[in-house]
Every structure is written in C-alpha cells, then in structure tokens.
Design a protein around this motif. Structure first.
Motif, PDB file in Angstrom:
ATOM      1  N   LEU A 185      10.652 -13.987   5.372  1.00 14.83           N
ATOM      2  CA  LEU A 185      12.098 -14.137   5.174  1.00 14.83           C
ATOM      3  C   LEU A 185      12.818 -12.808   5.392  1.00 14.83           C
ATOM      4  N   GLY A 186      12.158 -11.887   6.075  1.00 13.95           N
ATOM      5  CA  GLY A 186      12.766 -10.586   6.346  1.00 13.95           C
ATOM      6  C   GLY A 186      12.990  -9.813   5.055  1.00 13.95           C
ATOM      7  N   GLU A 187      14.112  -9.118   4.988  1.00 16.80           N
ATOM      8  CA  GLU A 187      14.424  -8.259   3.844  1.00 16.80           C
ATOM      9  C   GLU A 187      14.552  -9.039   2.529  1.00 16.80           C
ATOM     10  N   ALA A 188      14.878 -10.334   2.616  1.00 20.08           N
ATOM     11  CA  ALA A 188      15.048 -11.140   1.396  1.00 20.08           C
ATOM     12  C   ALA A 188      13.780 -11.124   0.547  1.00 20.08           C
ATOM     13  N   GLY A 189      12.616 -10.940   1.207  1.00 18.63           N
ATOM     14  CA  GLY A 189      11.344 -10.964   0.483  1.00 18.63           C
ATOM     15  C   GLY A 189      10.787  -9.579   0.185  1.00 18.63           C
ATOM     16  N   ALA A 190      11.564  -8.534   0.397  1.00 15.17           N
ATOM     17  CA  ALA A 190      11.083  -7.169   0.155  1.00 15.17           C
ATOM     18  C   ALA A 190      10.771  -6.955  -1.329  1.00 15.17           C
ATOM     19  N   LYS A 191      11.510  -7.638  -2.168  1.00 19.12           N
ATOM     20  CA  LYS A 191      11.241  -7.630  -3.606  1.00 19.12           C
ATOM     21  C   LYS A 191      10.991  -9.076  -4.033  1.00 19.12           C
ATOM     22  N   LEU A 192      10.219  -9.259  -5.088  1.00 21.94           N
ATOM     23  CA  LEU A 192       9.979 -10.615  -5.598  1.00 21.94           C
ATOM     24  C   LEU A 192      10.213 -10.653  -7.095  1.00 21.94           C
ATOM     25  N   VAL A 193      10.528 -11.851  -7.566  1.00 24.47           N
ATOM     26  CA  VAL A 193      10.509 -12.108  -9.000  1.00 24.47           C
ATOM     27  C   VAL A 193       9.394 -13.122  -9.227  1.00 24.47           C
ATOM     28  N   ILE A 194       8.508 -12.833 -10.165  1.00 27.26           N
ATOM     29  CA  ILE A 194       7.460 -13.796 -10.522  1.00 27.26           C
ATOM     30  C   ILE A 194       7.781 -14.276 -11.923  1.00 27.26           C
ATOM     31  N   GLU A 228      -2.893 -20.055  -3.930  1.00 23.34           N
ATOM     32  CA  GLU A 228      -1.574 -20.379  -3.371  1.00 23.34           C
ATOM     33  C   GLU A 228      -0.577 -19.271  -3.665  1.00 23.34           C
ATOM     34  N   ALA A 229      -0.670 -18.735  -4.873  1.00 24.64           N
ATOM     35  CA  ALA A 229       0.254 -17.679  -5.269  1.00 24.64           C
ATOM     36  C   ALA A 229       0.033 -16.433  -4.415  1.00 24.64           C
ATOM     37  N   ARG A 230      -1.240 -16.102  -4.189  1.00 23.79           N
ATOM     38  CA  ARG A 230      -1.531 -14.921  -3.360  1.00 23.79           C
ATOM     39  C   ARG A 230      -1.053 -15.144  -1.931  1.00 23.79           C
ATOM     40  N   ASP A 231      -1.231 -16.365  -1.419  1.00 25.11           N
ATOM     41  CA  ASP A 231      -0.751 -16.661  -0.061  1.00 25.11           C
ATOM     42  C   ASP A 231       0.762 -16.476   0.036  1.00 25.11           C
ATOM     43  N   ALA A 232       1.464 -16.899  -1.018  1.00 27.25           N
ATOM     44  CA  ALA A 232       2.930 -16.783  -1.001  1.00 27.25           C
ATOM     45  C   ALA A 232       3.338 -15.319  -0.952  1.00 27.25           C
ATOM     46  N   ILE A 233       2.638 -14.489  -1.698  1.00 29.59           N
ATOM     47  CA  ILE A 233       2.972 -13.062  -1.708  1.00 29.59           C
ATOM     48  C   ILE A 233       2.675 -12.433  -0.349  1.00 29.59           C
ATOM     49  N   SER A 250       8.202  -4.853  -6.666  1.00 31.45           N
ATOM     50  CA  SER A 250       8.711  -4.205  -5.453  1.00 31.45           C
ATOM     51  C   SER A 250       7.614  -3.902  -4.452  1.00 31.45           C
ATOM     52  N   THR A 251       6.367  -4.090  -4.861  1.00 32.68           N
ATOM     53  CA  THR A 251       5.259  -3.866  -3.922  1.00 32.68           C
ATOM     54  C   THR A 251       4.277  -5.030  -4.039  1.00 32.68           C
ATOM     55  N   PRO A 252       3.502  -5.307  -2.965  1.00 34.09           N
ATOM     56  CA  PRO A 252       2.489  -6.351  -3.045  1.00 34.09           C
ATOM     57  C   PRO A 252       1.475  -6.040  -4.149  1.00 34.09           C
ATOM     58  N   ALA A 253       1.109  -4.772  -4.305  1.00 32.59           N
ATOM     59  CA  ALA A 253       0.110  -4.417  -5.325  1.00 32.59           C
ATOM     60  C   ALA A 253       0.575  -4.855  -6.707  1.00 32.59           C
ATOM     61  N   LYS A 254       1.838  -4.575  -7.022  1.00 29.82           N
ATOM     62  CA  LYS A 254       2.388  -4.984  -8.319  1.00 29.82           C
ATOM     63  C   LYS A 254       2.363  -6.513  -8.439  1.00 29.82           C
ATOM     64  N   ALA A 255       2.743  -7.187  -7.354  1.00 27.47           N
ATOM     65  CA  ALA A 255       2.795  -8.654  -7.383  1.00 27.47           C
ATOM     66  C   ALA A 255       1.398  -9.240  -7.635  1.00 27.47           C
TER      67      ALA A 255
END
Ligand SMILES: Nc1ncnc2c1ncn2[C@@H]1O[C@H](COP(=O)(O)OP(=O)(O)O)[C@@H](O)[C@H]1O
Ligand SMILES: [Mg+2]
Length: 419
Positions: free
Chosen positions: A175-184, A161-166, A124-129
C-alpha cells in the motif's frame, strides 16, 4: 446560495439531493459528480483531489459554501486552502483529519483522552511488528497507518497469516507509504455500528445510527468492499449505548480536538463491555449517508450554514421516525476489475415509486441515457414505517433496474430485522 459539492459517489448524490430540497439553494455545482447528480447539479470537470483548481473555481463562481465528501482531499488540506482564501467550507482541516488519515495518531489520541478502544501497539519497523506478534492473542488485527481506501486492515486468525500481512504491508509495501507504520490491535467481538455527528468547532449534534455491510457476499462473506448496503433504525443502539457513545467517545474527542468542524463519523464495536471505538472518519460514510440523510427532516443547508457560522448549539435536528435501507447495485466482478459502459434501464420507473431514491455512484450520463461507470453503480434507498417495509421496497426497485452484470447482496438489513 451557490453550493459546491466535492466528490462523485452515492454519498455526494445524497448530499446534493438533500441540498436541492432547500428553498435557499440557487445553484449546486458538483466536482466531478456523476450521471445522477447531473440531474440536480451542474457538473464541473475537476477531480475531487485537485484542490487548487477547486479553490479557483469556487472563487471565480462566487460559491457561497463548499462541502467536501471524500477523505483524500480533506487529508491533503482542501479545507485549509479554502479557509486561507476566506471561503466557507464544510470539513476538518488536514491536521484535524489526521483522526482518520493516521491510525497511529488516532490511537494515541484515544489513549490520551481515555476513549474506550482496542488495546494496541504502534510499529514503525518490521522487527517491532514481528516482536509484538509474539505476544499477541489471536485473532489479531493489523492496520496500515495511512489512508488505504478500505484495504488497510487485516484480521489474522493465525501467526503465519499475521506475519504474511506484515511482510506484505511493511516489506513489500503493497500500500506504499500507507503501510510504513502499522497498528497491531486487540480483536474486539460484537456488532458494528456507524455513528455520525455534525460538529461546528464548539459543539456537536448527533445523527441517527446506521450499520453498513462491507463484505461483498451474503452472510458477510467474501472480500471487503466500499460498502454493499446500509440501514438505519433507532434500535441499532440502545439508549444506554447511545449515551455511552456520546459521553465517553464523542464528547471527550471534540473537547480535545477543540476546533474540529464538519462531519465526524465513529466506527463502533458494540462489545459486551460497552461501545468501543474502532476508528474515526473525518467525513460522511458511504453508503451510510444515503440512509441517514433520507431520514433527516431538517434542511441540510441550514445545518451546513450553522456549522460555518458556529451556531449548531441552537439547532434541533429533526428525524423521520422511520427506517431507511439502501441496497448497492454493483457490477458482478466488483471489487475486482469491472467493465463499464453498460446501459442502465428502469431508472425512470423507479422515480415514480413513493419513498424511494436511487442515488448514483458509478454512473455517467450521455445523450439522455445513463451508463455504468465503475464497480459500485447505484444505491437503491427506501424508507418505510418498519425496516422490513423499507427493505421490501428497496429490493423491489433493485429488481426493476437493469444493467448487464447487475448484482447485489440479498441480505442487507437482516441483522436489523432481528432487533
Ligand atoms: N479491533 C478490531 N476488532 C475486530 N474487528 C476490527 C477491529 N478493527 C477493525 N476491525 C474490522 O475491520 C474493519 C476495518 O477497520 P477500520 O478500523 O474501520 O479501518 P478502515 O475503515 O480504515 O479500513 C472494521 O469495520 C471491522 O470490521
Ligand atoms: Mg472503517
């Protein structure tokens, strides 16, 4: 019966065409439809996302049954609104459609119900990602949580590449709100397959399997698209794989999502460790629908009626023991910006060819002529005793049809031929 079909792509044309074969149909409306659908249905100028206007239209016209093609109106609750008005509709509620509209909800659901899927972390946060990436193996798969029209998944080969995506998804909010959370999640190797079922809230009926081709160019290269072609033959899944999908993926899902109704489409990876679920879609796939429905012998309106009346258990679906293939004719620049309004020729000649249907996607009809109206223009769909014959026919017709800038993949179904 009067039926309303919501949507405007090749999937909706295939549904309209199948419904038009039913003896019980008196009228088909399509909102907003396209140039090909206009031959079999009355087009209604309401966008597929305008739920309130669609509901008013259905009520005023006394529509008996509504079918919803695309995911956006489903996730926005079109089915809830129709049910609220007591109007029969095919599709899941917004809550049920979260299996598609939230990847983190879906992954937690798979985990709770012990459905085979890639190992994952929710961020839910960039730090976690960034933290999760530090202990990930590569390639790694990064998915935006929300609906992203096929643009929300990045397969990163390396940490940078992974860091760039995050950075792009979460920090620049591409992608606006769609990217507010991520699944890795863990990368799974194997062949993909699309497995659809009809569900009526109590039971389900599997459809024939299909495989699509998401990449723009031959050899699965280039950018992802909405789909460049698909085929359906029974050998896509072995009997053991089919049973594993039904018993370990579909059945536990529908047992847990008790009242799920409509179409459920499982995106599968056929790994060496058995089929695993990549994702669910709460609706028909496009272009898979075009090949699946071209093999369906049972009256589609009967199946839809079974769904709304919860009588699917007694239905025996009948399928043609043939192969089907569809080749998507696109504008050359697709999936980039395309110029529309090019006249299409050869469609009447194509209609005379046995075992072929040309489903329209991005087309518009004006003054008796058909013009391009978007990047994915037509789906040339053919049946044959073998996949090779279906492909031969589809490619023959793909050549007959002309419009300025026409392009298509030359290798649709190639992997299926090897089976
Ligand atoms: N865990 C995974 N391992 C390997 N490839 C994956 C994985 N998850 C997704 N993909 C690839 O990315 C594509 C898109 O992912 P998917 O979950 O279907 O999301 P969406 O269709 O919403 O974009 C899949 O069709 C598949 O090719
Ligand atoms: Mg997918």
């Amino acid at each position: 019966m009067k039926v309303l079909v919501v949507g405007s792509g090749g999937r909706e044309h295939a549904v309209v065409d199948a419904l038009a074969q039913s003896s019980r149909i008196s009228k088909i409306f399509a909102a907003p439809g396209n140039g090909g659908i206009a031959e079999q249905a009355e087009l209604v100028a309401i966008s597929a996302d305008d739920i309130e206007r669609l509901a008013s239209f259905a009520r005023e016209q006394r529509v008996d049954l509504t079918f919803v093609g695309p995911e956006v109106p489903l996730s926005k609750g079109i089915v809830d609104v129709f049910i609220g008005h007591g109007m029969p509709v095919i599709g899941p509620t917004a809550d049920q459609a979260r299996l598609e509209s939230s990847k983190s909800f879906a992954k937690r659901f798979f985990e709770t119900n012990q459905i085979p899927t890639a190992a994952f972390s929710e961020c839910s946060t960039p730090a976690k990602a960034y933290h999760v990436l530090e202990r990930s193996k590569y390639p790694v798969v990064i998915k935006a949580d929300g609906l992203a029209a096929g643009k929300g998944v990045v397969i990163a080969q390396r940490p940078d590449e992974a860091r760039d995506a995050i950075k792009l998804l979460m920090e620049a909010k591409s992608l606006g709100e769609a990217g507010a959370k991520l699944v890795i999640e863990e990368f799974l190797a194997g062949e993909e397959a699309s497995f659809h079922v009809f569900a009526d809230g109590a039971t389900f009926q599997p459809m024939v399997a299909a495989q699509d081709h998401k990449r723009r160019f031959d050899g699965d290269s280039g950018p992802n698209t909405g789909g460049m072609g698909a085929y359906s033959i029974d050998t896509i899944l072995s009997i053991a794989q089919h049973d594993a999908v039904v018993n370990r993926i579909i059945r536990p899902t529908l047992q847990a999502a008790r009242s799920y109704s409509g179409i459920l489409y499982a995106g599968l990876m056929l790994t060496s460790d058995g089929p695993k679920l990549l994702e669910y879609n709460a609706r028909f796939g496009d272009p898979e629908t075009q090949v699946i429905l071209f093999r369906l012998k049972t009256d589609l309106l009967d199946v839809f009626t079974d769904i709304v009346e919860h009588r699917l258990a007694a239905r025996q679906l009948e399928w043609r023991n043939e192969a089907a293939a569809t080749v998507v004719l696109v504008a050359r620049e697709y999936p980039g910006r395309v110029e529309s309004g090019k006249e299409i020729t050869g469609l009447n000649e194509a209609k005379r060819i046995e075992g072929v249907k040309v489903y329209h996607a991005g087309t518009r009809s004006e003054g008796g002529r058909i013009y391009t109206n978007g990047g994915r223009v037509l789906n040339v769909t053919a049946r044959g005793a073998t996949l090779a014959q279906a492909l031969e026919k589809a490619y023959f017709v793909a050549q007959m049809i002309e419009f300025d800038g026409k392009d298509y993949r030359r290798d649709i179904g190639k992997k299926g031929l090897a089976k």
